[in-house]
Enzyme design. Structure first.
Site, PDB file in Angstrom:
ATOM      1  N   LYS A   1     -41.365  14.516   1.064  1.00 24.09           N
ATOM      2  CA  LYS A   1     -40.975  16.188   0.248  1.00 24.09           C
ATOM      3  C   LYS A   1     -40.615  15.980  -1.381  1.00 24.09           C
ATOM      4  CE  LYS A   1     -36.673  13.447   1.136  1.00 24.09           C
ATOM      5  NZ  LYS A   1     -35.892  12.996   1.898  1.00 24.09           N
TER       6      LYS A   1
ATOM      7  N   TYR B   1     -31.895  16.758 -33.821  1.00 19.56           N
ATOM      8  CA  TYR B   1     -31.014  16.980 -33.256  1.00 19.56           C
ATOM      9  C   TYR B   1     -29.730  16.686 -33.808  1.00 19.56           C
ATOM     10  CZ  TYR B   1     -33.113  21.405 -31.193  1.00 19.56           C
ATOM     11  OH  TYR B   1     -33.663  22.353 -30.596  1.00 19.56           O
TER      12      TYR B   1
HETATM   13  C1  LIG Z   1     -35.972  11.348   2.058  1.00 17.06           C
HETATM   14  C2  LIG Z   1     -35.310  10.883   3.463  1.00 17.06           C
HETATM   15  C3  LIG Z   1     -36.254   9.518   3.510  1.00 17.06           C
HETATM   16  C4  LIG Z   1     -36.715   8.985   2.583  1.00 17.06           C
HETATM   17  O1  LIG Z   1     -35.266   8.084   1.862  1.00 17.06           O
HETATM   18  P1  LIG Z   1     -35.990   6.946   0.858  1.00 17.06           P
HETATM   19  O2  LIG Z   1     -34.819   7.035   0.320  1.00 17.06           O
HETATM   20  O3  LIG Z   1     -36.542   7.499  -0.580  1.00 17.06           O
HETATM   21  O4  LIG Z   1     -36.679   6.203   1.621  1.00 17.06           O
HETATM   22  C5  LIG Z   1     -36.703   9.036   4.768  1.00 17.06           C
HETATM   23  N1  LIG Z   1     -35.147   9.784   6.317  1.00 17.06           N
HETATM   24  C6  LIG Z   1     -34.605  11.143   5.682  1.00 17.06           C
HETATM   25  C7  LIG Z   1     -33.998  11.517   6.600  1.00 17.06           C
HETATM   26  C8  LIG Z   1     -35.130  11.665   4.303  1.00 17.06           C
HETATM   27  O5  LIG Z   1     -34.014  12.607   4.263  1.00 17.06           O
END
Ligand SMILES: *Cc1c(COP(=O)(O)O)cnc(C)c1O
Length: 352
Positions: free
Chosen positions: A42, A252
């Protein structure tokens, strides 16, 4: 005339080490022994580049990929053969037409989503059960109410709220709640572990694991610290060189005052690209093999490094920023998740 800049001409690069990525996935696959090891891709694979990540991990043997939305699924393009994708936010009315045509499965999260998916017939799906995080998912009561009866459930998922705190009692409680429901459900597989969850022990592995951050080099559990490799680094070009006299200030808020005459290189990299402003002068950039300290505030599009130790730096030279997630996390207090997903669109992502 429209200006065209080829990607390889862009002065800013994200260097993505796909071998390190594959090595990190293999580590999670070994920890998941006996179960399938998936990959959360994602948010453009946490900023790294989802298309290339999916292809490389599929070649390494990964079969189960997780995106948040159907739009992210579309961004992946054609999937490698054998790869399947689950959409973690489930399904909404407006997405039904695309979902029906797709091979991807929604992870059904609510009674409304279950009802919606039933209207497409008996296509496979996943289901998310909320065992205590109170984010997405059916309540345990809903899950065993009969509303899932007859659905073609590939995987029953749950998600841990405190996996990165190994001693936290929430982990044991969530595991117990999930286990207590399974006898009453019909499904193919069970999954609860994200990256940190995989490190909690065998009882969290079930049939499938869903690591994300660890694949990209983020350390969220001490057990993985020595095994995971760095996947991303940054490279920016020197836009300008200048000499600054003792007593003059840089950047800055005039936050840095030169203690003596120093040579500066100004790089085309800033917080809009994901170099955190709060890193301040704690960072370094490597130019011609020499580590040069950041000087003054990081700007939106620029930062300055002290190149006094270099014999003859030139405009256009590349500066590499290692972007060690553990170190930057310690310095800035930002999580590795924020650091990676903050990597901006101006980078030309180079996969090596
Ligand atoms: C993002 C997500 C993961 C992965 O989690 P990490 O902490 O990045 O390993 C796994 N399961 C779900 C439902 C998620 O939303």
């Amino acid at each position: 005339m429209t200006v065209q800049i080829k990607p390889e001409e862009r002065p800013l690069r994200l260097l993505v080490d796909l071998e390190a990525l594959a090595s990190n996935w293999r580590w999670f696959a070994v920890q998941s022994s006996g179960a399938a090891c998936g990959a959360a891709v994602k948010a453009n694979a946490y900023g790294v580049g989802a298309r290339q990540v999916v292809r490389r991990l599929a070649a390494a043997g990964c079969r189960d990929f997780f995106v948040a939305t159907w739009a992210e699924l579309a961004e992946l393009g054609d999937l490698p053969s054998g790869a399947q994708v689950s959409v973690l936010h489930g399904i909404a009315e407006a997405e039904m037409a695309s979902a029906k045509l797709s091979r991807a499965k929604p992870v059904l999260c609510s009674p409304q989503q279950v009802a919606l998916w039933r209207s497409v017939g008996d296509l496979p799906c996943d289901v998310m059960i909320d065992t205590g995080m109170n984010r997405l998912g059916l309540t345990p009561q809903e899950a065993v109410s009969g509303m899932l009866d007859g659905l073609q459930i590939d995987t029953v998922h749950s998600h841990l709220a405190c996996a990165d705190e190994p001693g936290h009692q929430m982990n044991v409680r969530q595991l117990g709640t999930l286990r207590s429901l399974l006898a009453e459900l019909a499904y193919g597989r069970v999954a609860i572990a994200n990256s940190a969850g995989v490190c909690l022990g065998k009882e969290y592995i079930f049939d499938l694991t869903r690591p994300g951050i660890g694949l990209y080099g983020g350390i969220v559990h001490p057990a993985s610290a020595t095994s995971l490799k760095r996947v991303v680094g940054m490279a920016a070009r020197i836009v300008q060189l200048r000499e600054v006299s003792a007593g003059a200030t840089v950047g800055y808020n005039a936050a840095f005052t030169a203690p003596g005459t120093i040579k500066l290189a100004i790089l085309n990299l800033g917080y809009a690209d994901g170099l955190p402003r709060s890193l301040g002068s704690a960072g370094t950039a490597s130019i011609s093999g020499v580590e040069c300290a950041f000087v003054g505030r990081i700007s939106m599009d620029l930062c300055a490094v002290d190149v006094s130790a270099l014999a003859s730096p030139r405009v256009g030279d590349w500066a590499e920023i290692a972007f060690d997630l553990a170190q930057v996390t310690r310095t800035t207090g930002l999580s590795p998740y924020e650091l990676l997903t903050g990597l901006g669109p101006r980078f030309h992502r180079v996969f090596v």
